[in-house]
Design a protein around this motif. Sequence first.
Motif, PDB file in Angstrom:
ATOM      1  N   ALA A   1     -12.305   4.367  -3.126  1.00 58.88           N
ATOM      2  CA  ALA A   1     -12.950   2.877  -2.406  1.00 58.88           C
ATOM      3  C   ALA A   1     -13.600   2.915  -0.892  1.00 58.88           C
ATOM      4  O   ALA A   1     -14.323   2.351  -0.553  1.00 58.88           O
ATOM      5  N   ASP A   2     -12.609   3.484  -0.159  1.00 63.77           N
ATOM      6  CA  ASP A   2     -13.295   3.535   1.195  1.00 63.77           C
ATOM      7  C   ASP A   2     -12.240   5.080   1.348  1.00 63.77           C
ATOM      8  O   ASP A   2     -11.170   5.918   1.316  1.00 63.77           O
ATOM      9  N   GLU A   3     -12.647   5.498   3.224  1.00 64.21           N
ATOM     10  CA  GLU A   3     -11.794   6.598   3.607  1.00 64.21           C
ATOM     11  C   GLU A   3      -9.584   6.138   3.839  1.00 64.21           C
ATOM     12  O   GLU A   3      -9.258   7.049   4.414  1.00 64.21           O
ATOM     13  N   HIS A   4     -10.068   4.617   3.950  1.00 66.20           N
ATOM     14  CA  HIS A   4      -8.390   4.574   4.133  1.00 66.20           C
ATOM     15  C   HIS A   4      -7.336   5.607   3.430  1.00 66.20           C
ATOM     16  O   HIS A   4      -6.306   5.596   4.287  1.00 66.20           O
ATOM     17  N   ALA A   5      -7.414   5.355   2.281  1.00 66.66           N
ATOM     18  CA  ALA A   5      -5.733   5.528   1.329  1.00 66.66           C
ATOM     19  C   ALA A   5      -6.222   7.267   1.890  1.00 66.66           C
ATOM     20  O   ALA A   5      -4.956   7.897   1.690  1.00 66.66           O
ATOM     21  N   ALA A   6      -7.205   8.321   1.742  1.00 64.94           N
ATOM     22  CA  ALA A   6      -6.983   9.805   1.467  1.00 64.94           C
ATOM     23  C   ALA A   6      -6.506   9.830   3.465  1.00 64.94           C
ATOM     24  O   ALA A   6      -6.102  10.613   3.125  1.00 64.94           O
ATOM     25  N   ALA A   7      -7.218   8.827   4.094  1.00 67.12           N
ATOM     26  CA  ALA A   7      -6.163   8.973   6.048  1.00 67.12           C
ATOM     27  C   ALA A   7      -5.000   8.436   6.027  1.00 67.12           C
ATOM     28  O   ALA A   7      -3.970   9.689   6.431  1.00 67.12           O
ATOM     29  N   LEU A   8      -4.290   7.474   5.292  1.00 66.10           N
ATOM     30  CA  LEU A   8      -3.106   7.751   4.802  1.00 66.10           C
ATOM     31  C   LEU A   8      -2.072   8.903   4.399  1.00 66.10           C
ATOM     32  O   LEU A   8      -1.520   9.439   4.787  1.00 66.10           O
ATOM     33  N   VAL A   9      -3.326   9.188   3.247  1.00 67.45           N
ATOM     34  CA  VAL A   9      -2.103  10.441   2.429  1.00 67.45           C
ATOM     35  C   VAL A   9      -1.970  12.185   2.848  1.00 67.45           C
ATOM     36  O   VAL A   9      -1.179  12.724   3.953  1.00 67.45           O
ATOM     37  N   ALA A  10      -3.736  11.387   3.795  1.00 66.14           N
ATOM     38  CA  ALA A  10      -3.104  13.340   4.878  1.00 66.14           C
ATOM     39  C   ALA A  10      -2.191  13.099   6.329  1.00 66.14           C
ATOM     40  O   ALA A  10      -1.714  13.942   6.130  1.00 66.14           O
ATOM     41  N   GLU A  11      -2.284  11.419   6.634  1.00 64.08           N
ATOM     42  CA  GLU A  11      -1.147  11.750   7.378  1.00 64.08           C
ATOM     43  C   GLU A  11       0.406  11.854   7.048  1.00 64.08           C
ATOM     44  O   GLU A  11       0.828  12.540   7.455  1.00 64.08           O
ATOM     45  N   ALA A  12       0.381  11.415   5.861  1.00 62.69           N
ATOM     46  CA  ALA A  12       1.739  11.686   5.611  1.00 62.69           C
ATOM     47  C   ALA A  12       1.752  12.865   4.846  1.00 62.69           C
ATOM     48  O   ALA A  12       3.129  13.481   5.538  1.00 62.69           O
TER      49      ALA A  12
ATOM     50  N   VAL B   1       0.721  -0.778   0.331  1.00 62.43           N
ATOM     51  CA  VAL B   1      -0.150  -0.600   0.014  1.00 62.43           C
ATOM     52  C   VAL B   1       0.898   1.738   0.330  1.00 62.43           C
ATOM     53  O   VAL B   1       0.751   2.287  -0.529  1.00 62.43           O
ATOM     54  N   PHE B   2       2.016   1.269   0.532  1.00 60.04           N
ATOM     55  CA  PHE B   2       2.809   2.500   0.934  1.00 60.04           C
ATOM     56  C   PHE B   2       3.510   2.318  -0.049  1.00 60.04           C
ATOM     57  O   PHE B   2       3.680   3.429  -0.910  1.00 60.04           O
ATOM     58  N   GLY B   3       3.932   1.333  -0.624  1.00 58.44           N
ATOM     59  CA  GLY B   3       4.510   1.528  -2.376  1.00 58.44           C
ATOM     60  C   GLY B   3       3.373   1.760  -3.307  1.00 58.44           C
ATOM     61  O   GLY B   3       3.969   3.044  -4.077  1.00 58.44           O
ATOM     62  N   ILE B   4       2.343   2.040  -3.590  1.00 58.91           N
ATOM     63  CA  ILE B   4       1.188   2.635  -4.725  1.00 58.91           C
ATOM     64  C   ILE B   4       0.992   3.977  -4.005  1.00 58.91           C
ATOM     65  O   ILE B   4       1.110   4.836  -4.988  1.00 58.91           O
ATOM     66  N   LEU B   5       1.183   3.686  -3.151  1.00 61.95           N
ATOM     67  CA  LEU B   5       1.112   5.456  -2.393  1.00 61.95           C
ATOM     68  C   LEU B   5       2.971   6.345  -2.359  1.00 61.95           C
ATOM     69  O   LEU B   5       2.517   7.272  -1.909  1.00 61.95           O
ATOM     70  N   SER B   6       3.677   6.089  -2.677  1.00 59.04           N
ATOM     71  CA  SER B   6       4.853   6.842  -3.524  1.00 59.04           C
ATOM     72  C   SER B   6       4.725   7.232  -3.724  1.00 59.04           C
ATOM     73  O   SER B   6       6.423   7.761  -4.089  1.00 59.04           O
ATOM     74  N   ASP B   7       4.499   7.238  -4.656  1.00 53.71           N
ATOM     75  CA  ASP B   7       4.168   8.406  -6.131  1.00 53.71           C
ATOM     76  C   ASP B   7       3.275   9.873  -6.214  1.00 53.71           C
ATOM     77  O   ASP B   7       2.038   9.822  -5.581  1.00 53.71           O
TER      78      ASP B   7
END
Length: 121
Positions: free
Chosen positions: A88-99, A23-29
Motif C-alpha cells: 500500500a505504501d513504502e512503510h511496511a517495506a521500510a519496517l521489514v528492511a530495518e528489522a 503493526v509490529f504484531g501483524i509483521l511478527s510472522d
Amino acid sequence: MNADKKVCGLDPSSEFVHLAAEVFGILSDPTRIRIVLALRASPELSVNAIAEAVGKSPSGVSQHLARLRMARMVTTRQDGTRVLYRLADEHAAALVAEAVKQAEHAVAGGAAPPHHHAPQE
C-alpha cells in the motif's frame, strides 16, 4: 479546539503507540515478512507468484495476505481473473528492511553485517 494539543506521533504519549504495536504484531510472522520482501522486490504479484517466492502454499499465502489487507499494508488490483497484490505504501517495506538489518547486527558478532558493506562492482 484540540488541534494545538495533538501530540506528535513519535512522542511516547502519542495516541498511535498502540496502533504501532499492532503493526509490529501483524509483521511478527516470518511468512508475512517474506511476503513484504517479495512485494518490495516486485511491485505487483499474484497469490501464486507470492507463494512461489516465499515457499508456501497459495492457500496459506492467501490467509496471510488477508491479514495484511485488513491492516491496510497491501492493496489489490483485478487483472482479468487474477488478483494482483502490492504494498500500500513504502512503510511496511521500510519496517521489514530495518528489522532484517537489526537481525543482521544480532548475529554479526561484532563484525560489520552485510548491509554495511559497500556494493561490489
